[in-house]
Design an enzyme around this catalytic site. Sequence first.
Site, PDB file in Angstrom:
ATOM      1  N   LYS B 220     -21.332   7.715  33.818  1.00 14.28           N
ATOM      2  CA  LYS B 220     -22.174   8.770  33.714  1.00 14.28           C
ATOM      3  C   LYS B 220     -23.509   8.575  34.455  1.00 14.28           C
ATOM      4  CE  LYS B 220     -19.613  10.976  30.495  1.00 14.28           C
ATOM      5  NZ  LYS B 220     -19.405  12.417  30.870  1.00 14.28           N
ATOM      6  N   ASP B 248     -20.442  11.219  37.090  1.00 10.93           N
ATOM      7  CA  ASP B 248     -20.415  12.642  36.212  1.00 10.93           C
ATOM      8  C   ASP B 248     -21.956  12.767  35.901  1.00 10.93           C
ATOM      9  OD1 ASP B 248     -20.268  14.456  34.450  1.00 10.93           O
ATOM     10  OD2 ASP B 248     -18.726  13.503  33.330  1.00 10.93           O
ATOM     11  N   GLU B 274     -18.964  14.698  39.487  1.00  9.30           N
ATOM     12  CA  GLU B 274     -18.271  15.732  38.400  1.00  9.30           C
ATOM     13  C   GLU B 274     -19.798  16.553  37.880  1.00  9.30           C
ATOM     14  OE1 GLU B 274     -15.579  14.087  35.670  1.00  9.30           O
ATOM     15  OE2 GLU B 274     -16.303  15.207  33.999  1.00  9.30           O
ATOM     16  N   GLU B 301     -15.186  21.473  32.751  1.00 11.78           N
ATOM     17  CA  GLU B 301     -15.151  21.238  31.282  1.00 11.78           C
ATOM     18  C   GLU B 301     -16.078  22.232  30.543  1.00 11.78           C
ATOM     19  OE1 GLU B 301     -17.007  17.170  31.149  1.00 11.78           O
ATOM     20  OE2 GLU B 301     -18.053  18.024  29.578  1.00 11.78           O
ATOM     21  N   ASP B 324     -11.082  22.377  30.425  1.00 10.78           N
ATOM     22  CA  ASP B 324     -11.183  21.779  29.221  1.00 10.78           C
ATOM     23  C   ASP B 324     -10.232  23.021  28.304  1.00 10.78           C
ATOM     24  OD1 ASP B 324     -13.534  20.601  26.810  1.00 10.78           O
ATOM     25  OD2 ASP B 324     -12.140  22.312  26.141  1.00 10.78           O
ATOM     26  N   HIS B 351     -10.387  17.744  31.189  1.00 13.28           N
ATOM     27  CA  HIS B 351     -11.461  17.309  30.543  1.00 13.28           C
ATOM     28  C   HIS B 351     -10.887  16.649  29.204  1.00 13.28           C
ATOM     29  CE1 HIS B 351     -14.797  17.534  27.525  1.00 13.28           C
ATOM     30  NE2 HIS B 351     -15.558  16.863  28.046  1.00 13.28           N
TER      31      HIS B 351
END
Lengths: 425, 425
Positions: B220, B248, B274, B301, B324, B351
Site C-alpha cells: 500500500k 496500491d 493499482e 475493485e 471485485d 480483488h
Amino acid sequence: MARIIALQTHDVRFPTSMTLDGSDAMNPDPDYSAAYLRLLTDAGDGLEGHGFVFTIGRGNDVQVAALRALEGHLVGRDVERTLADLGGMWHELVHDSQLRWLGPEKGIMHMAIGAAVTALWDLRAKREGKPLWRLLASLTPEEIVDLVDFRYLTDALTRDEALEILRAARPGRAEREKQLLARGFPAYTTTPGWLGYDDGKLARLCREAVADGFTQIKLKVGADLEADIRRLGIAREVCGPDIRIAVDANQRWDVGDAIRWMEALRPFGIAWIEEPTSPDDVLGHAAIARAVAPIPVATGEHAANRVLFKQFLQAGALSVLQLDATRVAGVNENIAILLLAAKFGVPVCPHAGGVGLCEAVQHLSMFDYVAVSGSTDNRMIEYVDHLHEHFVTPVEVHKGRYFPPGAPGAGTEMLAASIAEYTHV
Amino acid sequence: MARIIALQTHDVRFPTSMTLDGSDAMNPDPDYSAAYLRLLTDAGDGLEGHGFVFTIGRGNDVQVAALRALEGHLVGRDVERTLADLGGMWHELVHDSQLRWLGPEKGIMHMAIGAAVTALWDLRAKREGKPLWRLLASLTPEEIVDLVDFRYLTDALTRDEALEILRAARPGRAEREKQLLARGFPAYTTTPGWLGYDDGKLARLCREAVADGFTQIKLKVGADLEADIRRLGIAREVCGPDIRIAVDANQRWDVGDAIRWMEALRPFGIAWIEEPTSPDDVLGHAAIARAVAPIPVATGEHAANRVLFKQFLQAGALSVLQLDATRVAGVNENIAILLLAAKFGVPVCPHAGGVGLCEAVQHLSMFDYVAVSGSTDNRMIEYVDHLHEHFVTPVEVHKGRYFPPGAPGAGTEMLAASIAEYTHV
C-alpha cells in the site's frame, strides 16, 4: 450554544403510478417518493433543516436506512460551527472511510449524504432569513470555493480556475439579481410527454403548454420507434415550428440503437436527445454525440458525482448538463458541477422530473445565473406540474418562467400533513 | 415442487481495525464485514444458498437493509425453474425499474443484487454437487452467454463475439482442468504491505511471503512519498530483484499526483500501480497509463459495473483488470466482465482483500482459465491471510498457488458459529 438534537426520517411515497405521470421507456410505473430527513436543534427558534432523496418507490426504505446511518455524524454537533463550515462537514461525510466503501461517492449512501448536506443548507438559509439561491449568491468567491472538494477534479478544474470564474462573475451579480426578480428564469415542460399518455392527452397537453407560454417541451421516447414518430408528429403539428421539442430515451438504447433511432427522429427538429444510453457511459455518449450532431446530447440526471461530469465535459459527450440535485452529494457537489460546467462553457439545465425537485433545483440554477455562469442562454429548468401542493413553498411558474422564491430556506420542506398522509406503511 | 421459503440476513463485522490488517491510504481502520444473505427452501435436502457483500464496517446495516428489499423477488419462487434460468433472474432483479433508480447498477442496491444472485448460484452448485468453478466450466457456450446482459455492451462486445470466444476455448477445457487440479492457480499476496504495519513487520512478512513461494507481493502506498520510498526499499532488499512488487494507492491521488508519485517510485521496479485515482475516472486512468508506461495500471475493485469496465478497456485505461466479485451484480456480471476482458486480451486479477473474497473469487478465475481466457499468463488471484477460518470451505493456498476447491457451492458459506459470534449488535 445550540446543538443538533435529532435526525428524523420519513418514508414518503405518492401513488403516481396510478395515473402514469412520470412514465417513460425505462420507468413504466414510478411512484414518486422521498426519503425524507429533518434535522432538529435546541436553538429554540423553531427552525429545522429539511432535505430529501427523490426515488421512485420500492427501495425508498433502504434509502431511509442510509439517512439514519448518518445520525452519528450529525446529532450532537454545534449548530453555528457546523453551518459556518459546510465544506468541512461535506468532507467529513463523503470521506468517512467505512461508509465510502459503499459507493464510493455513488448510489444510496452518496444520495443520503446529499440529503443531509442539503438539510444543513436549508437550516442555514432559514437562520439567515434568506432563500438558498440568494444566500449562495451573497457568498464571496473564496467562501464558495471553500465549499468544493477539488479532489479528482484538478486535471480539469483547479481551485484557482474556479476562483477566476467566480471573480469574473462578481461585478454583474446585482444587475442579474434584479433581472431575475423582474423576469424570472426560463423553464421547459415535460408534462405533455410521459410515455403512458394516449395521443389525445398528448395533443391536449402540448396545446396547453404552448398556451401557458412554454417555448420548449419534452417527449419521452425509446420504447417503440413507430409510436415515437407518430407522437412527435402530433406534438410538432400542435406546437408549430417555433416550439423546441426535446426527446428523452431514459437510457433505453445501446450506442448503435441511439444513432439509428435519432436518424429517424431527426426530421422533426429535435432540441436535444436526453439519456440515450447508460448514464455511466462517457465514451458511449461521446460516440453518440459525434454521430447525431448537430442534435445536442443531454444527460446527467443519473450521473453519480462530479468525477462523471468532469469526464462527460472532457470528452465532449454532452452539450446540455442535467444535474440532479438529490443524486449528487447535496448543495456542495452541485456547486462543484456548476463550476465545471462554467469552465467548459456548457449550459446546466437541471433535472426536475420528480417530487420536490422543481422546488429544490431552482435555487441552484438561480445561483448559477447570478454568481457563476452569469447567463441564461440555453439554460432552462425542467418543469412538471404535479405534487407541488405538498411543499411549504411551491414553485411559482408563470408564462414558462420560474420566479425566484423569497421564503427563507432551500425549498425542500414538505408540509407536515403531506408527510403524515403519504408515509409508507 | 420446492420453493424458496425465506431470505435471512446477518450483519457480520470482524474487528480488524484493532490490528490494522487491511489498512491503506484511504481506509485507515477498516472492520472487515459482510452483509450476509441465506436463501432457504422447502426441498428437504438441507441445502441453502449463501451470498454476501463485503464492506468495511459502518453502513453494513444499510447494506443488509438492501438485501431485505429483495425478499419480494425471491421468496415464494420455484427453486428448479429459478435456478434453471439465472440469466432471467438477474435481469428481473437488475431491471426492477423502481430499485434501479437507486443506482442505477451501482452502489448498495447493485451490490445487494449481486449477493442474492451469488446465493442462488451457491444453491445451484450445491444441488448439482459441484464447486461453482466446475459447474460454470461445464456449461455450453450458449448457456453461458444466456447468463449475460449485453445491454450497453454491444459497441464493444456482442453476443456473437462472446460465443466465438467461448467456442474457441472449448476444445482445451479438459486439459486445462487437469492442469488446474495438478498445479493450482497463481496467487500474489497483499499480506506484507498494509500501511499500518511498521518497518520490522513489513520486512518479516516480505521474507515469509518469499519463503511461502509467492512470486509477487503488493504494498500500500500513497499517503506519504518519503515513507513509500523507504518501505519499497525495504521490500525490494528483502525480496531481491526477482520478486514482483506491485503498489496500491487506493484512489488517493489526482491525475497529476499519480504521475509525479510514480516517477519517484519507478526505480524500484513496479509490477503495477493499482487504483491511482478515482475508480470512476476512466479518462484519468487513461492519462495516467500513458504517462507511467511501461508500468501497468491496475484497477477495478471499486468499478461499479460492466459499463465502467467496458470503457476502461476501450480507453486503454487499465492493463490489469481487478474485478471485485461482490461489488458487481454477482456471478452473471462477473462473467460479462471476464468476457469483455477476453475480448480485449487483458488479464483479470480479481480483488480479494477482504473477508470471504478469496473463497469466492477463486471460482471465477478458475472458470476464466478453463472456459474463457484459456490462460494463466499474467493472471493471479490476490491473497490475504486472515479470516479464512470463518468459512465452511476455506481456500487452499500452497507455495503461492490456489488449489481448486472440490466442495459443492460457491465458497460463500460462513460458519454458523462465526456468524453468531460476529453479528453486530
